[in-house]
Design an enzyme around this catalytic site. Structure first.
Site, PDB file in Angstrom:
ATOM      1  N   ASP A 157      11.869 -20.848  16.305  1.00 34.83           N
ATOM      2  CA  ASP A 157      10.569 -20.191  16.109  1.00 34.83           C
ATOM      3  C   ASP A 157       9.418 -21.176  15.895  1.00 34.83           C
ATOM      4  O   ASP A 157       8.474 -20.883  15.161  1.00 34.83           O
ATOM      5  CB  ASP A 157      10.629 -19.197  14.921  1.00 34.83           C
ATOM      6  CG  ASP A 157      11.796 -18.248  15.045  1.00 34.83           C
ATOM      7  OD1 ASP A 157      12.011 -17.755  16.163  1.00 34.83           O
ATOM      8  OD2 ASP A 157      12.492 -18.008  14.047  1.00 34.83           O
ATOM      9  N   LYS A 190       7.948 -22.664  20.864  1.00 35.04           N
ATOM     10  CA  LYS A 190       8.341 -23.353  22.105  1.00 35.04           C
ATOM     11  C   LYS A 190       7.894 -22.580  23.347  1.00 35.04           C
ATOM     12  O   LYS A 190       7.481 -23.182  24.325  1.00 35.04           O
ATOM     13  CB  LYS A 190       9.874 -23.530  22.167  1.00 35.04           C
ATOM     14  CG  LYS A 190      10.428 -24.435  21.091  1.00 35.04           C
ATOM     15  CD  LYS A 190      11.936 -24.541  21.191  1.00 35.04           C
ATOM     16  CE  LYS A 190      12.664 -23.261  20.835  1.00 35.04           C
ATOM     17  NZ  LYS A 190      12.578 -22.843  19.436  1.00 35.04           N
ATOM     18  N   GLY A 230      13.870 -15.782  21.132  1.00 34.94           N
ATOM     19  CA  GLY A 230      12.761 -14.862  21.307  1.00 34.94           C
ATOM     20  C   GLY A 230      11.502 -15.665  21.493  1.00 34.94           C
ATOM     21  O   GLY A 230      11.113 -16.420  20.609  1.00 34.94           O
ATOM     22  N   HIS A 231      10.910 -15.571  22.645  1.00 35.47           N
ATOM     23  CA  HIS A 231       9.696 -16.318  22.911  1.00 35.47           C
ATOM     24  C   HIS A 231       8.550 -15.348  23.148  1.00 35.47           C
ATOM     25  O   HIS A 231       8.647 -14.473  23.991  1.00 35.47           O
ATOM     26  CB  HIS A 231       9.866 -17.196  24.154  1.00 35.47           C
ATOM     27  CG  HIS A 231      10.834 -18.314  23.947  1.00 35.47           C
ATOM     28  ND1 HIS A 231      11.443 -18.965  24.976  1.00 35.47           N
ATOM     29  CD2 HIS A 231      11.284 -18.888  22.816  1.00 35.47           C
ATOM     30  CE1 HIS A 231      12.241 -19.902  24.475  1.00 35.47           C
ATOM     31  NE2 HIS A 231      12.166 -19.864  23.170  1.00 35.47           N
ATOM     32  N   GLN A 264      16.347 -21.914  20.099  1.00 36.61           N
ATOM     33  CA  GLN A 264      16.642 -22.150  18.680  1.00 36.61           C
ATOM     34  C   GLN A 264      16.052 -23.498  18.253  1.00 36.61           C
ATOM     35  O   GLN A 264      15.011 -23.867  18.749  1.00 36.61           O
ATOM     36  CB  GLN A 264      18.149 -22.065  18.386  1.00 36.61           C
ATOM     37  CG  GLN A 264      18.717 -20.654  18.513  1.00 36.61           C
ATOM     38  CD  GLN A 264      19.085 -20.273  19.933  1.00 36.61           C
ATOM     39  OE1 GLN A 264      19.762 -21.010  20.617  1.00 36.61           O
ATOM     40  NE2 GLN A 264      18.632 -19.129  20.383  1.00 36.61           N
TER      41      GLN A 264
HETATM   42  P1  IMP Z   1      23.261 -16.244  16.387  1.00 35.76           P
HETATM   43  O1  IMP Z   1      22.670 -17.312  17.269  1.00 35.76           O
HETATM   44  O2  IMP Z   1      22.831 -14.858  16.768  1.00 35.76           O
HETATM   45  O3  IMP Z   1      24.735 -16.386  16.242  1.00 35.76           O
HETATM   46  O4  IMP Z   1      22.667 -16.472  14.904  1.00 35.76           O
HETATM   47  C1  IMP Z   1      22.995 -17.608  14.119  1.00 35.76           C
HETATM   48  C2  IMP Z   1      21.796 -18.078  13.311  1.00 35.76           C
HETATM   49  O5  IMP Z   1      20.817 -18.603  14.186  1.00 35.76           O
HETATM   50  C3  IMP Z   1      21.099 -16.986  12.501  1.00 35.76           C
HETATM   51  O6  IMP Z   1      20.591 -17.561  11.315  1.00 35.76           O
HETATM   52  C4  IMP Z   1      19.939 -16.582  13.391  1.00 35.76           C
HETATM   53  O7  IMP Z   1      18.868 -16.022  12.656  1.00 35.76           O
HETATM   54  C5  IMP Z   1      19.560 -17.941  13.968  1.00 35.76           C
HETATM   55  N1  IMP Z   1      18.903 -17.842  15.264  1.00 35.76           N
HETATM   56  C6  IMP Z   1      19.461 -17.614  16.467  1.00 35.76           C
HETATM   57  N2  IMP Z   1      18.545 -17.639  17.434  1.00 35.76           N
HETATM   58  C7  IMP Z   1      17.360 -17.920  16.847  1.00 35.76           C
HETATM   59  C8  IMP Z   1      16.034 -18.125  17.341  1.00 35.76           C
HETATM   60  O8  IMP Z   1      15.738 -18.087  18.540  1.00 35.76           O
HETATM   61  N3  IMP Z   1      15.089 -18.418  16.395  1.00 35.76           N
HETATM   62  C9  IMP Z   1      15.389 -18.537  15.076  1.00 35.76           C
HETATM   63  N4  IMP Z   1      16.612 -18.365  14.581  1.00 35.76           N
HETATM   64  C10 IMP Z   1      17.590 -18.061  15.451  1.00 35.76           C
END
Ligand code: IMP
Length: 432
Positions: free
Chosen positions: A13, A16, A40-41, A226
């Site tokens: 977040d 990007k 999420g962009h 991420q």
């Molecule tokens: P997962 O990727 O859904 O398995 O989530 C694992 C961790 O990564 C959790 O804390 C999510 O909130 C975090 N996470 C996954 N994708 C994003 C992203 O695009 N932005 C921020 N946090 C993310």
């Protein structure tokens, strides 16, 4: 021509999507190399908001090729939804801009269900995943019974056979461990067949496609999802995502040699946020945290969850510079700090009485770390309309210079709002 990798330096977040969309003006090809629709962009183009989860942010520019590399996990339902939404919003044929790796693994209904069942079972100790099936999909890949996009091109009995093996495992877990209904093979198969009929023309062997772009001298932008601190190896394990978010993975997961990369940019938000569980030494539970949350619009694009907010963490940032071999940073959301009388930055941690300047591997240690803060005088002006870096308030420039000095690299751009226009580009790697 230049090939540039852009990754997040914090817990995701960082903004990007906006930077990728902006830099795509100078690139012919944009590549996503890891993660899935957990990303999420948010893009704002001429006032209109676009939320993307899977398709590379470069898609908003006509004529740009958007590649999904082998390291991405693909939920076909989401992919088709995004294609439809973008098509309706832009009036363009989105599929013709896409190249999908035949080696990318699929996220199926059983992955989503397992992700959610596991989180429920973990209770208080949950990771706080996005519930999109990301972890289970990477598990299947590593266990070597995952389904890949290329399997959609195989004869029906081959696809059915692979799905049978996978669902046998997943349904055992769902029924016997989590007490849930099994997933229907026929239903999944029908969905896959339907999706295959649409995406088939876009499925390619990506390393050859990439070699072709390189040979033609096309500029490539690799778009990380991420952030560094969510990396499966170097992040705050187990409160991480299930892929490698490192810049180095841009090459591995799209089948390009590391020698092809000219610049690595790390996106840094002017403060820090985190979604989901896990230690966060700079977290603020006070009015300043509230200011950052509200002024920064810190709500997850994917899950709608409120993000936890805190000061900029230089220990974590130095670690990200080192892990990714950053050449420069893109500093985002500087405008959100406007109006704060005092701005603080975490320079080091205090761990059980000792001052340390490294990022601990153990989450128990990190949870005990107290931030050692330095203070800066803030600025009151609204800077969101400033287009020339020199016109920023002195205290804002001091803040940027301090960050640059401490990490030994420059901010190639400073962003002061969500729109493309609200960006001061100081150095453009594509125009050297
Ligand atoms: P997962 O990727 O859904 O398995 O989530 C694992 C961790 O990564 C959790 O804390 C999510 O909130 C975090 N996470 C996954 N994708 C994003 C992203 O695009 N932005 C921020 N946090 C993310």
């Amino acid at each position: 021509m230049a090939n540039v990798v852009l990754i997040g330096t914090q817990w995701g977040d960082e903004g990007k999507g906006k930077i990728v969309d902006l830099l795509t003006e100078w690139a012919e090809v944009v590549v996503r190399f890891q993660g899935g629709n957990n990303a999420g962009h948010t893009l704002v183009i001429e006032g209109q908001r676009y939320a993307l989860h899977l398709i590379p942010s470069g898609i908003m520019r006509p004529g740009k090729t958007c590649v999904i590399g082998s390291g991405v996990v693909v939920d076909l339902k989401i992919l088709l939804e995004e294609i439809e939404i973008l098509k309706a919003q832009s009036g363009r044929d989105i599929l013709s801009q896409l190249v999908l790796s035949d080696e990318a693994h699929l996220i199926l209904e059983s992955h989503r269900r397992l992700d959610q069942a596991r989180e429920r079972q973990r209770g208080e100790a949950k990771i706080g995943t996005t519930g999109r099936g990301i972890g289970p999909a990477y598990e299947s890949k590593m266990a070597r019974w995952g389904l890949r996009l290329g399997d959609l091109l195989a004869p029906q009995e081959v696809l059915r056979g692979r799905l049978e093996v996978l669902l046998e495992q997943h349904n055992l877990l769902l029924e016997k461990i989590y007490g849930e209904e099994p997933v229907s093979l026929e239903l999944v198969l029908d969905e896959l067949k339907e999706a295959a009929a649409i995406v088939r023309p876009a499925i390619k062997k990506v390393p050859y496609a990439m070699a072709n772009y390189l040979e033609k001298g096309e500029s490539i932008l690799f778009e990380g999802a991420q952030g560094t601190l969510l990396d499966i190896d170097h992040g705050t394990y187990p409160f991480v995502t299930s892929s490698s978010t490192m810049a180095a993975n841009a090459c591995a997961s799209s089948g390009v040699g590391v020698t092809s990369i000219n610049e690595v940019i790390g996106v840094v938000k002017a403060y820090t946020t985190r979604v989901g569980s896990g230690p966060f030494p700079v977290e603020l539970d006070d009015q300043v945290g509230e200011h950052l949350s509200v002024c920064g619009g810190e709500v997850g694009t994917t899950t709608g969850r409120l993000r936890r907010c805190g000061w900029l963490d230089m220990v974590a940032l130095r670690y990200a510079v080192l892990l990714n071999g950053l050449d420069s940073i893109a500093l985002t959301k500087l405008d959100v700090l406007s109006g704060l009388k005092t701005i603080k930055v975490c320079e080091a941690y205090r761990l059980r009485g000792e001052v340390i300047d490294y990022f601990p591997s153990s989450i128990e240690d990190l949870a005990e770390c107290e931030p050692v803060l330095v203070e800066f005088e803030g600025w009151s002006e609204d800077i969101s309309g400033i287009l020339d870096y020199e016109m920023l308030p002195e205290n804002a420039k001091k803040y940027v210079s301090y960050i640059e000095e401490k990490i030994g690299i420059k901010a190639m751009l400073v962003s002061v709002g969500p729109d493309r226009e609200q960006t001061m580009i100081r150095h453009n790697p594509f125009l050297i």
